[in-house]
Write a protein that holds these residues in place. Structure first.
Motif, PDB file in Angstrom:
ATOM      1  N   ASP A   1       0.815  -1.225   0.000  1.00 51.18           N
ATOM      2  CA  ASP A   1       0.000   0.000   0.000  1.00 51.18           C
ATOM      3  C   ASP A   1       0.848   1.274   0.000  1.00 51.18           C
ATOM      4  O   ASP A   1       0.489   2.283   0.615  1.00 51.18           O
ATOM      5  N   VAL A   2       1.982   1.241  -0.685  1.00 49.86           N
ATOM      6  CA  VAL A   2       2.813   2.436  -0.820  1.00 49.86           C
ATOM      7  C   VAL A   2       2.107   3.450  -1.720  1.00 49.86           C
ATOM      8  O   VAL A   2       1.596   3.090  -2.788  1.00 49.86           O
ATOM      9  N   ASP A   3       2.069   4.702  -1.296  1.00 44.56           N
ATOM     10  CA  ASP A   3       1.320   5.733  -2.018  1.00 44.56           C
ATOM     11  C   ASP A   3       2.099   6.371  -3.166  1.00 44.56           C
ATOM     12  O   ASP A   3       1.519   6.700  -4.201  1.00 44.56           O
ATOM     13  N   PHE A   4       3.399   6.575  -2.973  1.00 43.49           N
ATOM     14  CA  PHE A   4       4.169   7.444  -3.867  1.00 43.49           C
ATOM     15  C   PHE A   4       5.446   6.707  -4.283  1.00 43.49           C
ATOM     16  O   PHE A   4       6.235   6.264  -3.437  1.00 43.49           O
ATOM     17  N   LEU A   5       5.667   6.595  -5.571  1.00 39.74           N
ATOM     18  CA  LEU A   5       6.846   5.930  -6.115  1.00 39.74           C
ATOM     19  C   LEU A   5       7.715   6.934  -6.869  1.00 39.74           C
ATOM     20  O   LEU A   5       7.208   7.712  -7.682  1.00 39.74           O
ATOM     21  N   THR A   6       9.025   6.917  -6.596  1.00 42.34           N
ATOM     22  CA  THR A   6       9.968   7.727  -7.366  1.00 42.34           C
ATOM     23  C   THR A   6      10.964   6.805  -8.078  1.00 42.34           C
ATOM     24  O   THR A   6      11.422   5.813  -7.503  1.00 42.34           O
ATOM     25  N   ILE A   7      11.280   7.151  -9.318  1.00 41.32           N
ATOM     26  CA  ILE A   7      12.254   6.398 -10.114  1.00 41.32           C
ATOM     27  C   ILE A   7      13.207   7.387 -10.757  1.00 41.32           C
ATOM     28  O   ILE A   7      12.778   8.315 -11.450  1.00 41.32           O
ATOM     29  N   GLY A   8      14.503   7.218 -10.528  1.00 48.55           N
ATOM     30  CA  GLY A   8      15.500   8.128 -11.082  1.00 48.55           C
ATOM     31  C   GLY A   8      16.717   7.377 -11.596  1.00 48.55           C
ATOM     32  O   GLY A   8      16.921   6.203 -11.294  1.00 48.55           O
TER      33      GLY A   8
END
Length: 317
Positions: free
Chosen positions: A243-250
């Motif tokens: 249930d993770v709300d926010f994903l960042t990919i860099g």
């Protein structure tokens, strides 16, 4: 080897005997301008005045010029020496000193003077501490709440591995966003993040939601380390199960020749495709681009994250 490059490598004594990995030339889409603005210098001055450490500097973030020019900074508490030696990270490794009991108040004061609407607090890994630094996080949150009550607070924590009760202490302090990065796919953990365990980090994020569902959870990964597309997709599925709300990919950027080599530079089009894939899986927020970092434009993203939850709740009625 330049003097600057050599100095940076001395920050990592455990890497000094490793073979060099040549640093590749960055493509056009990932180059940034050197910081020169008055606002940047003002933020730098305030950081120095309060004797604070920022991950912006310690991790050699490419976005420091843009963020500091907007008076955005990510404060790094508990010193600048990490007890772990991740192959990707430019934060110095060694034996940390004692905690500074006045640091939470200095962070709070700087937050108020910068007029921050949203502040990000991270730390080095402190495996030497009985609670991994959990109480210090809680005290920093409390100090900011008192000094700058209108500021929303995002924390980017270590995994608190083998520290019973540590997570509960931090969650009870009620940050607005709890961020813990998984960094890479499970297959690459032994070489890229050897001091951590993938499923422990995943369970940490899941436990935050179990303890307090009102707290936004956030996590990020780097690409360009040799991962496969299907492995990135699997991480997305694991995140959603927690249930993770926010994903960042860099994009991973190699700090020195002694750090893990870049496998390749992922194109902006591929980052866009990852964003589409992630949104289809139900994340409230996704940030996917070559220069995306955990705390990059975090305040703007938090406003959108809160709005997305409000829409989600309205649609569920």
């Amino acid at each position: 080897m330049s003097e600057n490059s050599e100095t940076r490598q001395f920050r990592h004594p455990e890497k000094r005997n490793r073979p060099d990995n040549p640093i590749q030339r960055k493509p056009e889409w990932i180059r940034v301008k050197a910081p020169v603005s008055k606002e940047y210098k003002a933020t730098a001055g305030l950081v120095r005045e309060h004797n604070l450490t920022t991950v912006c500097e310690e991790a050699s973030c490419p976005n420091i010029g843009e963020c500091w020019s907007k008076r955005h900074a990510t404060f790094m508490i508990m010193g600048e020496i990490c007890t772990r030696a991740c192959a990707f990270c430019n934060v110095a490794t060694g034996k940390p000193g004692r905690l500074d009991p006045f640091e939470p108040f200095r962070v709070a004061d700087a937050t108020a003077k910068l007029g921050l609407e949203h502040v990000v607090i991270t730390s080095v890994d402190r495996d030497d501490l009985e609670d991994g630094g959990a109480q210090h996080f809680a005290e920093t949150i409390a100090a900011i709440r008192k000094k700058a009550p209108d500021t929303t607070i995002e924390i980017l924590t270590p995994d608190f591995k083998d520290k019973p009760g540590a997570l509960e202490v931090v969650v009870e302090a009620k940050p607005d966003v709890f961020n813990h990065n998984m960094e890479t796919v499970p297959r690459l953990y032994p070489t890229i993040r050897p001091g951590a365990r993938y499923y422990h980090s995943l369970n940490l994020l899941d436990r935050v939601k179990q303890l307090d569902p009102s707290i936004f959870t956030k996590s990020g990964i780097m690409v360009g380390l040799g991962e496969e597309k299907i492995e990135v997709q699997q991480i997305m599925d694991d995140y959603r199960a927690a249930d993770v709300d926010f994903l960042t990919i860099g994009q991973y950027l190699q700090p020195t020749p002694k750090h893990a080599a870049i496998d390749r530079f992922v194109t902006p089009e591929e980052f866009d495709a990852y964003a589409v894939m992630a949104r289809s899986k139900g994340f409230l927020m996704v940030s996917s681009s070559p220069l995306t970092r955990s705390s990059y434009l975090a305040g703007d993203d938090f406003a959108r994250l809160r709005e997305a939850r409000q829409k989600q709740l309205a649609n569920a009625r």
